[in-house]
Design a protein around this motif. Structure first.
Motif, PDB file in Angstrom:
ATOM      1  N   TRP A  56       0.802  -1.225   0.000  1.00  0.00           N
ATOM      2  CA  TRP A  56       0.000   0.000   0.000  1.00  0.00           C
ATOM      3  C   TRP A  56       0.828   1.265   0.000  1.00  0.00           C
ATOM      4  O   TRP A  56       0.328   2.335  -0.357  1.00  0.00           O
ATOM      5  N   LYS A  57       2.074   1.182   0.422  1.00  0.00           N
ATOM      6  CA  LYS A  57       2.893   2.380   0.572  1.00  0.00           C
ATOM      7  C   LYS A  57       4.084   2.302  -0.379  1.00  0.00           C
ATOM      8  O   LYS A  57       5.010   1.530  -0.155  1.00  0.00           O
ATOM      9  N   PRO A  58       4.076   3.100  -1.447  1.00  0.00           N
ATOM     10  CA  PRO A  58       5.197   3.050  -2.398  1.00  0.00           C
ATOM     11  C   PRO A  58       6.467   3.627  -1.799  1.00  0.00           C
ATOM     12  O   PRO A  58       6.439   4.448  -0.882  1.00  0.00           O
ATOM     13  N   GLY A  59       7.574   3.180  -2.324  1.00  0.00           N
ATOM     14  CA  GLY A  59       8.860   3.684  -1.862  1.00  0.00           C
ATOM     15  C   GLY A  59       9.489   2.788  -0.811  1.00  0.00           C
ATOM     16  O   GLY A  59       8.947   1.745  -0.434  1.00  0.00           O
ATOM     17  N   VAL A  60      10.636   3.211  -0.324  1.00  0.00           N
ATOM     18  CA  VAL A  60      11.384   2.450   0.675  1.00  0.00           C
ATOM     19  C   VAL A  60      10.806   2.724   2.063  1.00  0.00           C
ATOM     20  O   VAL A  60      10.566   3.875   2.441  1.00  0.00           O
ATOM     21  N   LEU A  61      10.571   1.661   2.830  1.00  0.00           N
ATOM     22  CA  LEU A  61      10.062   1.790   4.187  1.00  0.00           C
ATOM     23  C   LEU A  61      11.209   1.796   5.192  1.00  0.00           C
ATOM     24  O   LEU A  61      12.221   1.108   4.991  1.00  0.00           O
ATOM     25  N   VAL A  62      11.033   2.532   6.272  1.00  0.00           N
ATOM     26  CA  VAL A  62      12.034   2.597   7.333  1.00  0.00           C
ATOM     27  C   VAL A  62      11.337   2.400   8.674  1.00  0.00           C
ATOM     28  O   VAL A  62      10.110   2.486   8.785  1.00  0.00           O
ATOM     29  N   ALA A  63      12.147   2.145   9.696  1.00  0.00           N
ATOM     30  CA  ALA A  63      11.638   1.989  11.062  1.00  0.00           C
ATOM     31  C   ALA A  63      11.877   3.271  11.840  1.00  0.00           C
ATOM     32  O   ALA A  63      12.983   3.820  11.819  1.00  0.00           O
ATOM     33  N   VAL A  64      10.833   3.733  12.520  1.00  0.00           N
ATOM     34  CA  VAL A  64      10.946   4.894  13.395  1.00  0.00           C
ATOM     35  C   VAL A  64      10.811   4.389  14.829  1.00  0.00           C
ATOM     36  O   VAL A  64       9.737   3.927  15.238  1.00  0.00           O
ATOM     37  N   ASP A  65      11.899   4.421  15.575  1.00  0.00           N
ATOM     38  CA  ASP A  65      11.882   3.953  16.957  1.00  0.00           C
ATOM     39  C   ASP A  65      11.275   5.022  17.852  1.00  0.00           C
ATOM     40  O   ASP A  65      11.639   6.204  17.786  1.00  0.00           O
ATOM     41  N   PHE A 107      -1.989   0.565  18.827  1.00  0.00           N
ATOM     42  CA  PHE A 107      -2.467   1.839  18.279  1.00  0.00           C
ATOM     43  C   PHE A 107      -2.405   2.919  19.348  1.00  0.00           C
ATOM     44  O   PHE A 107      -2.989   2.773  20.428  1.00  0.00           O
ATOM     45  N   VAL A 108      -1.682   3.976  19.031  1.00  0.00           N
ATOM     46  CA  VAL A 108      -1.572   5.130  19.921  1.00  0.00           C
ATOM     47  C   VAL A 108      -2.559   6.183  19.426  1.00  0.00           C
ATOM     48  O   VAL A 108      -2.382   6.724  18.330  1.00  0.00           O
ATOM     49  N   PRO A 109      -3.609   6.496  20.200  1.00  0.00           N
ATOM     50  CA  PRO A 109      -4.676   7.374  19.686  1.00  0.00           C
ATOM     51  C   PRO A 109      -4.343   8.864  19.754  1.00  0.00           C
ATOM     52  O   PRO A 109      -5.124   9.675  20.251  1.00  0.00           O
ATOM     53  N   ARG A 110      -3.187   9.215  19.263  1.00  0.00           N
ATOM     54  CA  ARG A 110      -2.761  10.630  19.187  1.00  0.00           C
ATOM     55  C   ARG A 110      -1.516  10.697  18.323  1.00  0.00           C
ATOM     56  O   ARG A 110      -0.939   9.670  17.926  1.00  0.00           O
ATOM     57  N   ALA A 111      -1.097  11.905  18.025  1.00  0.00           N
ATOM     58  CA  ALA A 111       0.171  12.085  17.310  1.00  0.00           C
ATOM     59  C   ALA A 111       1.348  11.815  18.247  1.00  0.00           C
ATOM     60  O   ALA A 111       1.230  11.909  19.471  1.00  0.00           O
ATOM     61  N   ILE A 112       2.477  11.459  17.659  1.00  0.00           N
ATOM     62  CA  ILE A 112       3.702  11.217  18.424  1.00  0.00           C
ATOM     63  C   ILE A 112       4.532  12.504  18.443  1.00  0.00           C
ATOM     64  O   ILE A 112       4.811  13.092  17.390  1.00  0.00           O
ATOM     65  N   ARG A 113       4.927  12.919  19.615  1.00  0.00           N
ATOM     66  CA  ARG A 113       5.697  14.154  19.754  1.00  0.00           C
ATOM     67  C   ARG A 113       7.157  13.950  19.308  1.00  0.00           C
ATOM     68  O   ARG A 113       7.680  12.832  19.399  1.00  0.00           O
ATOM     69  N   PRO A 114       7.802  15.025  18.845  1.00  0.00           N
ATOM     70  CA  PRO A 114       9.206  14.885  18.402  1.00  0.00           C
ATOM     71  C   PRO A 114      10.125  14.346  19.493  1.00  0.00           C
ATOM     72  O   PRO A 114      11.052  13.579  19.191  1.00  0.00           O
ATOM     73  N   THR A 115       9.861  14.685  20.738  1.00  0.00           N
ATOM     74  CA  THR A 115      10.719  14.199  21.827  1.00  0.00           C
ATOM     75  C   THR A 115      10.573  12.695  22.055  1.00  0.00           C
ATOM     76  O   THR A 115      11.408  12.095  22.746  1.00  0.00           O
ATOM     77  N   GLU A 116       9.513  12.089  21.495  1.00  0.00           N
ATOM     78  CA  GLU A 116       9.287  10.649  21.654  1.00  0.00           C
ATOM     79  C   GLU A 116       9.888   9.846  20.501  1.00  0.00           C
ATOM     80  O   GLU A 116       9.837   8.617  20.521  1.00  0.00           O
ATOM     81  N   VAL A 117      10.404  10.525  19.495  1.00  0.00           N
ATOM     82  CA  VAL A 117      11.065   9.856  18.361  1.00  0.00           C
ATOM     83  C   VAL A 117      12.543   9.698  18.699  1.00  0.00           C
ATOM     84  O   VAL A 117      13.264  10.681  18.880  1.00  0.00           O
ATOM     85  N   ARG A 118      13.008   8.446  18.787  1.00  0.00           N
ATOM     86  CA  ARG A 118      14.394   8.192  19.171  1.00  0.00           C
ATOM     87  C   ARG A 118      15.333   8.209  17.980  1.00  0.00           C
ATOM     88  O   ARG A 118      16.367   8.850  17.989  1.00  0.00           O
TER      89      ARG A 118
END
Length: 245
Positions: A56-65, A107-118
């Motif tokens: 469903w998602k074109p392009g290269v996929l990556v992992a966001v920790d 499922f996290v029922p909100r957006a993820i904040r930048p400080t939570e992206v490792r």
């Protein structure tokens, strides 16, 4: 603070360390949020959704920790089933304890904040299952619900695994009609012919004088789609018989 992973196209991930992960997906209750998976000891199970998401998602996929507060309310469960409502720490522990966590998602029922992206990591693009877990070696379902129109490669899969049974050849349908004895059998055989290529109305002439009125009525309905002199002659013959009765 449980560690989770979100799989996304690389073109979206580049801005996540500064802007976070937008709440673009919808959960079981209809609220917007982000789908993730618990980080497990098994690398393949942690990133099991890669191969399916590539459909469903074109392009290269990556992992966001990601790292979320342990008391963050989330839902967890196997896709397509009503999930459990737990905290992030409980959900990650629940997935780790499963004998087979394939198909599970948090499922996290909100957006993820930048400080939570490792961090953002590259991934092999062939990890995990496709269509459903254990699909390898099984005939895929090609109904419109399971294989939606427009899915890359769907036409090739449908040609190889047709959803409907192959059509019965017209000579076989005519043989079934000749073998039919009771009025119900004859009517069923006539209806089977209704979706086939028109032509050869003379093959049905012997039914124009059938004593059962339902057989004659079904024949008249079938002949409405036929062309040619033989079909017109039979329609006139049935019409005249109906007027006489």
């Amino acid at each position: 603070m449980p560690n989770l992973v979100h799989i996304t196209p690389h073109r979206h991930a580049t801005r996540m360390p500064r802007g976070g992960v937008a709440a673009r997906s919808r959960g079981w209750d209809g609220d917007r949020g982000v789908y993730t998976m618990a980080v497990l000891p098994d690398f393949t199970l942690t990133h099991q959704w890669v191969r399916e998401l590539r459909r469903w998602k074109p392009g290269v996929l990556v992992a966001v920790d990601l790292r979320l507060p342990g008391d963050e309310p989330v839902t967890v469960g196997r896709y397509g089933r009503e999930p459990l409502r737990l905290t992030a720490a409980e959900a990650a522990g629940h997935v780790r304890e499963l004998a087979d966590p394939r198909g599970y998602e948090i499922f996290v029922p909100r957006a993820i904040r930048p400080t939570e992206v490792r961090r953002i990591r590259a991934l092999p693009q062939g990890i995990g299952w496709r269509h459903v877990p254990d699909a390898h070696g099984r005939r895929p379902c090609t109904c419109p619900a399971c294989l939606q129109p427009g899915t890359p490669g769907s036409a090739r899969v449908r040609r190889r695994f047709p959803y409907d049974d192959p059509p019965v050849p017209k000579p076989q349908l005519m043989a079934d009609l000749r073998a039919a004895v009771t009025p119900d059998e004859i009517v069923s055989a006539l209806w089977a012919l209704s979706g086939r290529r028109r032509g050869g109305a003379e093959e049905l002439a012997h039914l124009a004088d059938h004593p059962d009125p339902e057989v004659r009525e079904t024949l008249a309905d079938l002949l409405a789609g036929y062309r040619g002199r033989s079909a017109r002659t039979l329609r006139d013959r049935l019409s005249a018989a109906g007027d006489a009765s």
